[in-house]
Write a protein that holds these residues in place. Structure first.
Motif: not given
Length: 376
Positions: A131-139, A339-346
């Motif tokens: 879901c985090i990857l999908g939201a990042d892709m959409a952005a 709600d998590a930003i991919l860069a922060d997550f990774l």
């Protein structure tokens, strides 16, 4: 919010819960792994965390157990999570789980409207990291036409007719094969049947089939409402698996006799650590007036010590705990994975491990992008 030592309870001493407990203990937290069966806890002897016999279905006992805990992580079957979340809210214990169940998530979302603690369901891989990857892709696009998310957790060496081995919760697997699946079609959220929408997928020379399963999108259909024309989540399996599951669940009507289905899967598709997890996210949209497509493909291979589904699910959950403790997620109420930003997550310890253990050029590209963001 603080990253200091926390008192964390992990409920469910199965293949995933035990790994989560170990990862959190390695980060310096005071962790107790609990399960209803003493025998299930035996393999945890000598680990860096404590153990306790607690029946998560006994809400009075559960509330007493959580009374002096800061965080609880449920790695229990989905049908126990409503009670666990309620007990967490009542004892002011921040809550995380691995559920894919849509109804359970809806219940927790409602609970979150008045909760004084954070309620963070759907952690792990799918829902979760996907879901985090999908939201990042959409952005990445100014106008989003299509987001496709495909995830497979498969045996590296399939040996049975199903071409599948159970690598996580049998109950969760049956649940996602039976329940309606949320998608976005032509701009409108809708539901479609599980095990349908079969398509062929070729990734790095390996043939898979992809088909609808329930829960993988998490809350993305709501989050991206009005922002994406088409969005879907499908599970990857080796070709032929979906038709066999249709025979069992529909033609033989085992969808109405899940205990029998559970016994069949437990007997015919035993657990293996020689597994592979494949993540495939594709986005199509407009940037500066031009239609473009981007894809991310990640692969994880299991080994004798740690299965790929164990690594990805446990890391996805622990990364969300880390983000919460670092103050990078809402401090109370219902919290979505996106709600998590991919860069922060990774950038978390668990997220960094996910990045480093992934195979493929896209893992290198994600790592490079993360390094640039951190440098900036």
């Amino acid at each position: 919010m603080t990253t200091q030592k926390q008192r964390i309870a992990v409920l469910g001493a199965g293949q995933i819960g035990t790994i989560i407990a170990g990862m959190l203990a390695e980060q310096g937290h005071e962790v107790t792994l609990a399960d209803a069966a003493q025998a299930q806890l035996a393999h945890a002897a000598g680990k860096r965390f404590g153990t306790a016999v607690v029946d998560a279905s006994d809400l009075a006992a559960l509330r007493a157990f959580l009374a002096d805990r800061d965080i609880v992580v449920s790695a229990c079957p989905y049908f126990l999570n409503k009670g666990i979340a309620k007990a967490a809210a009542e004892t002011r214990t921040h809550y995380f789980d691995l559920t894919e169940d849509v109804a359970t998530t809806a219940y927790i979302k409602e609970l979150g409207k008045t909760a004084d603690v954070a309620l963070v369901p759907q952690c792990g891989l799918a829902p979760g990291f996907i879901c985090i990857l999908g939201a990042d892709m959409a952005a990445r696009f100014e106008n989003v036409r299509t987001i496709k998310m495909r995830v497979g957790a498969l045996p590296l060496y399939p040996t049975n007719a199903l071409r599948y081995n159970v690598t996580w919760s049998v109950d969760g697997l049956i649940n996602e094969y039976c329940n309606p699946c949320e998608i976005v079609f032509d701009g409108q959220p809708t539901v479609v049947p599980a095990l349908e929408g079969i398509e062929g997928v070729m990734i790095d020379g390996v043939a898979y089939e992809a088909f609808n399963t329930s829960g993988g999108l998490g809350t993305l259909t709501e989050t991206l409402a009005g922002k994406v024309r088409n969005m879907s989540y499908k599970t990857l399996r080796y070709p032929g698996h979906a038709e066999i599951m249709k025979l069992l669940l529909r033609d033989l009507e085992l969808a109405d006799d899940r205990e029998t289905m559970r016994r069949i899967l437990s007997h015919s598709a035993p657990f293996t650590r020689k597994d592979v997890v494949v993540i495939f996210v594709t986005g199509v949209g407009e940037r500066k007036g031009r239609l473009e497509e981007e894809s991310v493909v990640l692969r994880y291979d299991g080994n004798d010590e740690l299965g790929a589904i164990q690594l990805t699910t446990a890391s996805g959950c622990v990364a969300m705990v880390e983000l919460f403790l670092a103050g990078k997620l809402p401090a109370r109420g219902f919290v979505r994975q996106e709600d998590a930003i991919l860069a922060d997550f990774l950038a978390t310890k668990a997220g960094t491990r996910l990045l480093h253990e992934a195979r493929g050029a896209d893992a290198t590209a994600l790592g490079h992008t993360l390094a640039l963001k951190q440098a900036a």
